[in-house]
Write an enzyme that holds these catalytic residues in place. Sequence first.
Site, PDB file in Angstrom:
ATOM      1  N   CYS A   1       0.889  -1.166   0.014  1.00  0.00           N
ATOM      2  CA  CYS A   1       0.107   0.054   0.014  1.00  0.00           C
ATOM      3  C   CYS A   1       0.973   1.193   0.020  1.00  0.00           C
ATOM      4  O   CYS A   1       2.174   1.176  -0.501  1.00  0.00           O
ATOM      5  CB  CYS A   1      -1.043  -0.104   1.208  1.00  0.00           C
ATOM      6  SG  CYS A   1      -0.232  -0.019   2.583  1.00  0.00           S
TER       7      CYS A   1
ATOM      8  N   ASN B   1       2.149   1.406   4.293  1.00  0.00           N
ATOM      9  CA  ASN B   1       2.720   0.236   4.831  1.00  0.00           C
ATOM     10  C   ASN B   1       2.482   0.320   6.389  1.00  0.00           C
ATOM     11  O   ASN B   1       3.353  -0.368   7.286  1.00  0.00           O
ATOM     12  CB  ASN B   1       4.311  -0.395   4.626  1.00  0.00           C
ATOM     13  CG  ASN B   1       4.624  -1.851   4.917  1.00  0.00           C
ATOM     14  OD1 ASN B   1       5.655  -1.937   5.385  1.00  0.00           O
ATOM     15  ND2 ASN B   1       3.429  -2.656   5.032  1.00  0.00           N
TER      16      ASN B   1
ATOM     17  N   CYS C   1      -1.101   0.634   7.306  1.00  0.00           N
ATOM     18  CA  CYS C   1      -2.664   0.265   7.402  1.00  0.00           C
ATOM     19  C   CYS C   1      -2.852  -0.880   6.770  1.00  0.00           C
ATOM     20  O   CYS C   1      -3.187  -1.888   7.275  1.00  0.00           O
ATOM     21  CB  CYS C   1      -3.608   1.639   7.285  1.00  0.00           C
ATOM     22  SG  CYS C   1      -3.198   3.186   8.170  1.00  0.00           S
ATOM     23  N   ARG C   2      -3.108  -0.662   5.321  1.00  0.00           N
ATOM     24  CA  ARG C   2      -3.683  -1.595   4.539  1.00  0.00           C
ATOM     25  C   ARG C   2      -2.934  -2.777   4.434  1.00  0.00           C
ATOM     26  O   ARG C   2      -3.302  -4.129   4.560  1.00  0.00           O
ATOM     27  CB  ARG C   2      -4.203  -1.109   3.205  1.00  0.00           C
ATOM     28  CG  ARG C   2      -5.399  -0.159   3.292  1.00  0.00           C
ATOM     29  CD  ARG C   2      -5.552   0.661   1.931  1.00  0.00           C
ATOM     30  NE  ARG C   2      -4.447   1.591   1.816  1.00  0.00           N
ATOM     31  CZ  ARG C   2      -4.208   2.317   0.842  1.00  0.00           C
ATOM     32  NH1 ARG C   2      -5.278   2.227  -0.459  1.00  0.00           N
ATOM     33  NH2 ARG C   2      -3.313   3.060   0.782  1.00  0.00           N
TER      34      ARG C   2
ATOM     35  N   ASP D   1      -8.075   3.951   1.177  1.00  0.00           N
ATOM     36  CA  ASP D   1      -6.900   4.389   2.241  1.00  0.00           C
ATOM     37  C   ASP D   1      -7.743   5.024   3.421  1.00  0.00           C
ATOM     38  O   ASP D   1      -8.508   5.739   3.365  1.00  0.00           O
ATOM     39  CB  ASP D   1      -6.256   5.616   1.521  1.00  0.00           C
ATOM     40  CG  ASP D   1      -5.121   6.162   2.433  1.00  0.00           C
ATOM     41  OD1 ASP D   1      -5.093   5.561   3.534  1.00  0.00           O
ATOM     42  OD2 ASP D   1      -3.984   6.740   1.852  1.00  0.00           O
TER      43      ASP D   1
HETATM   44  P1  4NP Z   1      -1.682   2.862   3.897  1.00  0.00           P
HETATM   45  O1  4NP Z   1      -2.358   4.055   4.539  1.00  0.00           O
HETATM   46  O2  4NP Z   1      -1.288   3.390   2.732  1.00  0.00           O
HETATM   47  O3  4NP Z   1      -2.803   2.016   4.199  1.00  0.00           O
HETATM   48  O4  4NP Z   1      -0.605   2.211   4.974  1.00  0.00           O
HETATM   49  C1  4NP Z   1      -1.680   5.388   4.886  1.00  0.00           C
HETATM   50  C2  4NP Z   1      -0.718   5.702   5.675  1.00  0.00           C
HETATM   51  C3  4NP Z   1       0.207   7.022   5.753  1.00  0.00           C
HETATM   52  C4  4NP Z   1      -0.227   7.784   5.012  1.00  0.00           C
HETATM   53  C5  4NP Z   1      -1.010   7.497   3.687  1.00  0.00           C
HETATM   54  C6  4NP Z   1      -1.373   6.463   3.977  1.00  0.00           C
HETATM   55  N1  4NP Z   1       0.338   9.122   4.899  1.00  0.00           N
HETATM   56  O5  4NP Z   1       0.109   9.892   3.946  1.00  0.00           O
HETATM   57  O6  4NP Z   1       1.247   9.488   5.855  1.00  0.00           O
END
Ligand code: 4NP
Length: 170
Positions: free
Chosen positions: A20, A23, A25-26, A137
């Site tokens: 994702c 790295n 959350c998803r 997201d």
């Molecule tokens: P992920 O979620 O891609 O599912 O881990 C996010 C985590 C952090 C950010 C964006 C999406 N960020 O902009 O910091």
Amino acid sequence: MLPQKCKKMKQEKIRILFVCLGNICRSPSAEGIMKKMVKDAGYEDRFYIDSAGIASYHKGELPDSRMSLCASLRGYKLDSRSRPVKTNDFYDFDLIIGMDDQNIDDLRRKAPDAESLNKIHRMTEYAKNMSYDHVPDPYYGGAAGFELVIDILEDACKGLLESIFSVRDN
Ligand code: 4NP
């Protein structure tokens, strides 16, 4: 849907990388859910499962606490540390699974060769019952977004496991 290679490597581990943006959350949730499903099915020793991010903003961090809480309430432990995708991942993994359009585009740009491009898949391509075309997201949203991530990932991981077994049983 799976690399032809998987059919041949009956005795080798199937290596899956979930990707994702951050790295945290998803993709760590997909990693935790898939690891539990594989373990519950008795196939833990046949898989190597990891996750990574397109971006390195959160490198070294544990998963987002909102995501970890939501996952733990469904029985999943998220304990991986964020790391960015690296070129060797395209050689080391059989399947590289992104969560949304942007992840897929970024992975395609990073892929070092044509064989690597064939390893890139979209998480929702394996969905069984949920009709989402990406895993949204949840980072800037509320609690419902984290619940939805787990709902979509549970459904798609089930489909992914079934698709691997159907190819390998042929
Ligand atoms: P992920 O979620 O891609 O599912 O881990 C996010 C985590 C952090 C950010 C964006 C999406 N960020 O902009 O910091």
